[in-house]
Write an enzyme that holds these catalytic residues in place. Sequence first.
Site, PDB file in Angstrom:
ATOM      1  NE  ARG A 236     -15.794  -0.853  -2.761  1.00 11.59           N
ATOM      2  CZ  ARG A 236     -16.278   0.211  -2.130  1.00 11.59           C
ATOM      3  NH1 ARG A 236     -15.533   0.882  -1.265  1.00 11.59           N
ATOM      4  NH2 ARG A 236     -17.513   0.615  -2.340  1.00 11.59           N
ATOM      5  CD  GLU A 265     -14.103  -4.084   3.314  1.00 15.90           C
ATOM      6  OE1 GLU A 265     -12.989  -3.565   3.231  1.00 15.90           O
ATOM      7  OE2 GLU A 265     -15.159  -3.438   3.300  1.00 15.90           O
ATOM      8  CG  HIS A 283     -15.350  -0.064   4.431  1.00 12.78           C
ATOM      9  ND1 HIS A 283     -15.485  -0.947   3.385  1.00 12.78           N
ATOM     10  CD2 HIS A 283     -15.604   1.161   3.896  1.00 12.78           C
ATOM     11  CE1 HIS A 283     -15.826  -0.283   2.284  1.00 12.78           C
ATOM     12  NE2 HIS A 283     -15.907   1.005   2.575  1.00 12.78           N
TER      13      HIS A 283
HETATM   14  P1  NAP Z   1     -14.983   9.096  -8.998  1.00 11.81           P
HETATM   15  O1  NAP Z   1     -15.444  10.500  -8.850  1.00 11.81           O
HETATM   16  O2  NAP Z   1     -15.565   8.246 -10.074  1.00 11.81           O
HETATM   17  O3  NAP Z   1     -13.379   9.135  -9.174  1.00 11.81           O
HETATM   18  C1  NAP Z   1     -12.633   8.017  -9.503  1.00 11.81           C
HETATM   19  C2  NAP Z   1     -11.215   8.458  -9.880  1.00 11.81           C
HETATM   20  O4  NAP Z   1     -10.442   7.273 -10.125  1.00 11.81           O
HETATM   21  C3  NAP Z   1     -11.145   9.299 -11.147  1.00 11.81           C
HETATM   22  O5  NAP Z   1     -10.106  10.219 -11.029  1.00 11.81           O
HETATM   23  C4  NAP Z   1     -10.830   8.258 -12.221  1.00 11.81           C
HETATM   24  O6  NAP Z   1     -10.197   8.868 -13.330  1.00 11.81           O
HETATM   25  C5  NAP Z   1      -9.875   7.352 -11.448  1.00 11.81           C
HETATM   26  N1  NAP Z   1      -9.822   5.995 -11.996  1.00 11.81           N
HETATM   27  C6  NAP Z   1     -10.857   5.183 -12.313  1.00 11.81           C
HETATM   28  N2  NAP Z   1     -10.414   4.011 -12.808  1.00 11.81           N
HETATM   29  C7  NAP Z   1      -9.063   4.091 -12.811  1.00 11.81           C
HETATM   30  C8  NAP Z   1      -8.028   3.205 -13.227  1.00 11.81           C
HETATM   31  N3  NAP Z   1      -8.299   2.007 -13.740  1.00 11.81           N
HETATM   32  N4  NAP Z   1      -6.740   3.617 -13.086  1.00 11.81           N
HETATM   33  C9  NAP Z   1      -6.452   4.831 -12.575  1.00 11.81           C
HETATM   34  N5  NAP Z   1      -7.386   5.718 -12.168  1.00 11.81           N
HETATM   35  C10 NAP Z   1      -8.671   5.354 -12.283  1.00 11.81           C
HETATM   36  O7  NAP Z   1     -15.205   8.282  -7.658  1.00 11.81           O
HETATM   37  P2  NAP Z   1     -15.284   8.834  -6.154  1.00 11.81           P
HETATM   38  O8  NAP Z   1     -16.658   9.314  -5.868  1.00 11.81           O
HETATM   39  O9  NAP Z   1     -14.148   9.755  -5.908  1.00 11.81           O
HETATM   40  O10 NAP Z   1     -15.074   7.449  -5.358  1.00 11.81           O
HETATM   41  C11 NAP Z   1     -13.925   6.672  -5.590  1.00 11.81           C
HETATM   42  C12 NAP Z   1     -14.005   5.320  -4.911  1.00 11.81           C
HETATM   43  O11 NAP Z   1     -13.713   5.462  -3.523  1.00 11.81           O
HETATM   44  C13 NAP Z   1     -15.357   4.615  -4.906  1.00 11.81           C
HETATM   45  O12 NAP Z   1     -15.610   3.977  -6.142  1.00 11.81           O
HETATM   46  C14 NAP Z   1     -15.219   3.628  -3.761  1.00 11.81           C
HETATM   47  O13 NAP Z   1     -14.672   2.401  -4.226  1.00 11.81           O
HETATM   48  C15 NAP Z   1     -14.206   4.316  -2.834  1.00 11.81           C
HETATM   49  N6  NAP Z   1     -14.871   4.760  -1.589  1.00 11.81           N
HETATM   50  C16 NAP Z   1     -14.459   4.240  -0.382  1.00 11.81           C
HETATM   51  C17 NAP Z   1     -15.070   4.676   0.790  1.00 11.81           C
HETATM   52  C18 NAP Z   1     -14.659   4.139   2.111  1.00 11.81           C
HETATM   53  O14 NAP Z   1     -15.484   4.132   3.011  1.00 11.81           O
HETATM   54  N7  NAP Z   1     -13.419   3.718   2.285  1.00 11.81           N
HETATM   55  C19 NAP Z   1     -16.111   5.599   0.736  1.00 11.81           C
HETATM   56  C20 NAP Z   1     -16.489   6.094  -0.490  1.00 11.81           C
HETATM   57  C21 NAP Z   1     -15.861   5.680  -1.654  1.00 11.81           C
HETATM   58  P3  NAP Z   1     -10.192   8.184 -14.794  1.00 11.81           P
HETATM   59  O15 NAP Z   1     -11.564   7.571 -14.984  1.00 11.81           O
HETATM   60  O16 NAP Z   1      -9.887   9.318 -15.698  1.00 11.81           O
HETATM   61  O17 NAP Z   1      -9.118   7.149 -14.766  1.00 11.81           O
HETATM   62  C1  8YV Z   2     -19.887   2.421   2.289  1.00  7.71           C
HETATM   63  C2  8YV Z   2     -18.247   3.002   0.486  1.00  7.71           C
HETATM   64  O1  8YV Z   2     -20.517   2.997   3.334  1.00  7.71           O
HETATM   65  O2  8YV Z   2     -19.676   4.491  -0.693  1.00  7.71           O
HETATM   66  C3  8YV Z   2     -18.829   3.585  -0.774  1.00  7.71           C
HETATM   67  O3  8YV Z   2     -18.427   3.154  -1.858  1.00  7.71           O
HETATM   68  O4  8YV Z   2     -17.307   2.292   0.451  1.00  7.71           O
HETATM   69  C4  8YV Z   2     -18.793   3.349   1.826  1.00  7.71           C
HETATM   70  O5  8YV Z   2     -19.237   4.666   1.837  1.00  7.71           O
HETATM   71  C5  8YV Z   2     -19.336   1.086   2.675  1.00  7.71           C
HETATM   72  O6  8YV Z   2     -19.160   0.327   1.520  1.00  7.71           O
HETATM   73  C6  8YV Z   2     -20.162   0.311   3.692  1.00  7.71           C
HETATM   74  O7  8YV Z   2     -21.111  -0.511   3.079  1.00  7.71           O
END
Ligand code: NAP
Ligand code: 8YV
Length: 323
Positions: A236, A265, A283
């Site tokens: 994010r 964004e 994104h």
């Molecule tokens: P997840 O399975 O909950 O994994 C999150 C990871 O971050 C865990 O390893 C967690 O470990 C760590 N974490 C959480 N809070 C933290 C902190 N304060 N300091 C350090 N590490 C921390 O989540 P996920 O499914 O992998 O998704 C992660 C994130 O990616 C989403 O929440 C979203 O914001 C982002 N995302 C972006 C896109 C995109 O389109 N760019 C798409 C999908 C997701 P601990 O809790 O042990 O710290």
């Molecule tokens: C979304 C994402 O599609 O799943 C999330 O957390 O960041 C993306 O997969 C994005 O936020 C568009 O709304």
Amino acid sequence: MAAEKPDVLLVGHKKPVIVGGLEGNVTLHKLIDAADKDAFLKPIADKVRAIAVSYTSERIGPEFMQRFPKLEQISSFGVGYDHIDAKWAGAHGIVVTNTPDVLNEEVADTALGLLLCTVREFPQADRYLRAGKWLEKGYPLTKATLRDRTVGMVGMGRIGRAIARRLEAFGVPVVYHSRKPQDGVSYKYYPKLVDMARDVDTLMVIVPGGASTQNMINAEVLKALGPRGILINMARGSVVDEPALIQALKDRTIYSAGLDVFAKEPQVPKELIEMDHVVLFPHLGSASEATRAAMDRLVVDNILAWAAGKAPLTPVPETPPKR
Ligand code: NAP
Ligand code: 8YV
């Protein structure tokens, strides 16, 4: 007599998979159709028992949730749910669901694409060819290569692990930081982010947004990453101190950055747009038709499970279901 269909409010765009999956099964109220949102909500607020949120850009805070006294469930699109005050929801008996796992591989593919584009300057080389410059001379050799890099993963959850698997297949060493060591993960663990930044030359950020990660990639971390340093942010925009990053890129404290997400964004700072040594994606993490449809379907399935009196499929940890 057939049971009455529950009233569900749709917040956000009328995505076909979501509308098609809900209409007929619930009484769906589409907020986006309302010219005057307050006037639209007033007569239905007492009836709405669930909310479907079709985009992560829709902010759902206490002020909004408390308008619906019978609200039981919020089914949100996206695995990230920093746009929803889930703590408040949990404290008020409202279950929040998100769309985890169905997007892991797509987002990990995008992360590797962004990393390769940033290290090997593929978008810049494409612009070079289109500008006719190849006719004069070949694109310069890139100073950076993936071959001598170590990636420090910031976050090693569902998506982090899918990215790390790909990096392993590419022959790139991986280490990681999170608040605690992750079960079943054997990569070297760093309890302190700044220590990891000092030891690696590439950071891949994939943690949730929200208060606990706000600006965690700050000037100190960027300085520790150093002049060969490449930052990839797939998480994010709020996780990176954007002004500090712009400064670090300007004065070459770090080498380059690949960014899929931004603090405000779709507004992207002019300074970043004008820099040629960064790669910027709008994104795109999960942005294929198939993956977005799977995410939309999970929004629907969480509502349908609730409507059938079953446990939610994918509740977030702050809001454990009661039934
Ligand atoms: P997840 O399975 O909950 O994994 C999150 C990871 O971050 C865990 O390893 C967690 O470990 C760590 N974490 C959480 N809070 C933290 C902190 N304060 N300091 C350090 N590490 C921390 O989540 P996920 O499914 O992998 O998704 C992660 C994130 O990616 C989403 O929440 C979203 O914001 C982002 N995302 C972006 C896109 C995109 O389109 N760019 C798409 C999908 C997701 P601990 O809790 O042990 O710290
Ligand atoms: C979304 C994402 O599609 O799943 C999330 O957390 O960041 C993306 O997969 C994005 O936020 C568009 O709304």
